[in-house]
Design a protein around this motif. Structure first.
Motif, short mmCIF file in Angstrom:
data_model
loop_
_atom_site.label_atom_id
_atom_site.label_comp_id
_atom_site.label_asym_id
_atom_site.label_seq_id
_atom_site.Cartn_x
_atom_site.Cartn_y
_atom_site.Cartn_z
N ARG A 198 -5.71 -2.03 6.49
CA ARG A 198 -6.91 -2.86 6.47
C ARG A 198 -6.62 -4.06 5.59
O ARG A 198 -6.30 -3.92 4.41
N THR A 258 -8.29 -7.31 3.93
CA THR A 258 -9.52 -8.01 3.57
C THR A 258 -9.09 -9.32 2.95
O THR A 258 -8.34 -9.34 1.96
N ALA A 302 -6.08 1.13 3.12
CA ALA A 302 -6.05 2.04 4.25
C ALA A 302 -7.10 1.63 5.28
O ALA A 302 -8.20 1.21 4.93
N ALA A 303 -6.75 1.75 6.54
CA ALA A 303 -7.69 1.45 7.62
C ALA A 303 -8.86 2.42 7.56
O ALA A 303 -8.71 3.58 7.16
N ARG A 304 -10.04 1.94 7.96
CA ARG A 304 -11.25 2.77 7.93
C ARG A 304 -11.81 3.02 9.32
O ARG A 304 -12.87 3.64 9.46
N GLY A 305 -11.16 2.50 10.35
CA GLY A 305 -11.61 2.79 11.71
C GLY A 305 -12.55 1.75 12.30
O GLY A 305 -13.51 2.11 12.98
N GLU A 306 -12.29 0.48 12.05
CA GLU A 306 -13.10 -0.58 12.65
C GLU A 306 -13.00 -0.51 14.18
O GLU A 306 -11.99 -0.07 14.72
N GLN A 316 0.57 3.55 2.20
CA GLN A 316 0.36 4.10 3.53
C GLN A 316 1.69 4.49 4.16
O GLN A 316 2.71 3.84 3.92
N GLU A 343 -8.05 -4.71 10.90
CA GLU A 343 -7.31 -3.45 10.85
C GLU A 343 -6.36 -3.35 12.02
O GLU A 343 -6.69 -3.76 13.14
N THR A 352 0.84 -1.19 0.00
CA THR A 352 0.00 0.00 0.00
C THR A 352 0.88 1.24 0.00
O THR A 352 2.07 1.16 0.23
#
Length: 96
Positions: A11, A13, A86-90, A4, A55, A2
């Motif tokens: 993140r 998946t 990118a992490a989404r805030g789980e 990042q 995440e 990534t």
């Protein structure tokens, strides 16, 4: 890979194929993810797959991915297809 910044949460998946429904796979995945300090979910999908979203630090996500592919999983894993972003805030880690 990534784009990042180093150290930023990522993140993962992962789509897990094989005999992974009805064998405690989601519970096992949740336990391993929490041990690694990850947040996310493990969800049964139509067709017998499980989607794992996790995440946290890249190294912890890579460790979970290795566990998903390892010999200690419940059931029988035949293939794991992963992507990082990118992490989404789980929050927390849930089974669905």
């Amino acid at each position: 890979m990534t784009d990042q910044p180093q150290g930023a949460p990522v993140r993962l998946t992962a789509f897990v194929h094989g005999q992974v429904q009805g064998v405690g796979f989601r519970w096992w995945t949740r336990a391993r993810a929490l041990e690694l300090g990850l947040r996310g979910s493990a969800t049964n999908l139509p067709g017998g797959r499980v989607q794992v979203v996790a995440e946290g630090p890249r190294a912890a996500c890579e460790a979970l991915l290795a566990l998903l592919r390892g010999p200690g999983t419940p059931g029988s894993v035949t293939l794991v297809v992963e992507q990082f972003g990118a992490a989404r805030g789980e929050a927390g880690f849930v089974e669905r």
